[in-house]
Design a protein around this motif. Structure first.
Motif: not given
Length: 103
Positions: A91, A3, A63-68
């Motif tokens: 993202r 991030e 956020k990165n591709e998996k971040g929530k």
């Protein structure tokens, strides 16, 4: 992708449309040995600033591709939006630019 790297890419690639800052937060050990928290309230966005065209305030959670986003982050963004700020979760540089331009 990390991030922090996304944040730096966004900051570098929106300079034509916005002035964006990154808030550093953390813990510091004081002279007394006690830890002191620095920074902003829990949930505060990763990046903030203003749109050059009209001075409107911007808050971006990155956020990165998996971040929530956490509940605190979502609450912060909703609150700032209620006060008229441009807000969003990005993202990528492209998503950040879209949020800023359309905001």
């Amino acid at each position: 992708m990390i991030e922090r790297i996304i944040q730096n890419e966004i900051r570098e690639n929106v300079k034509d449309i916005a002035v964006i800052f990154r808030m550093n937060v953390g813990l510091l050990k004081g002279r007394s040995g006690k830890f002191v928290a620095t920074g902003v309230p829990k949930g505060f966005s990763d990046l903030f600033g203003f749109r050059k065209s009209d001075g409107k305030t911007i808050f971006l959670e990155i956020k990165n591709e998996k971040g929530k986003a956490s509940q605190e982050q979502i609450h912060f963004l909703k609150t700032m939006q209620e006060y008229g700020a441009i807000t969003g979760i990005a993202r990528s540089v492209e998503e950040a630019r879209e949020i800023i331009i359309k905001g």
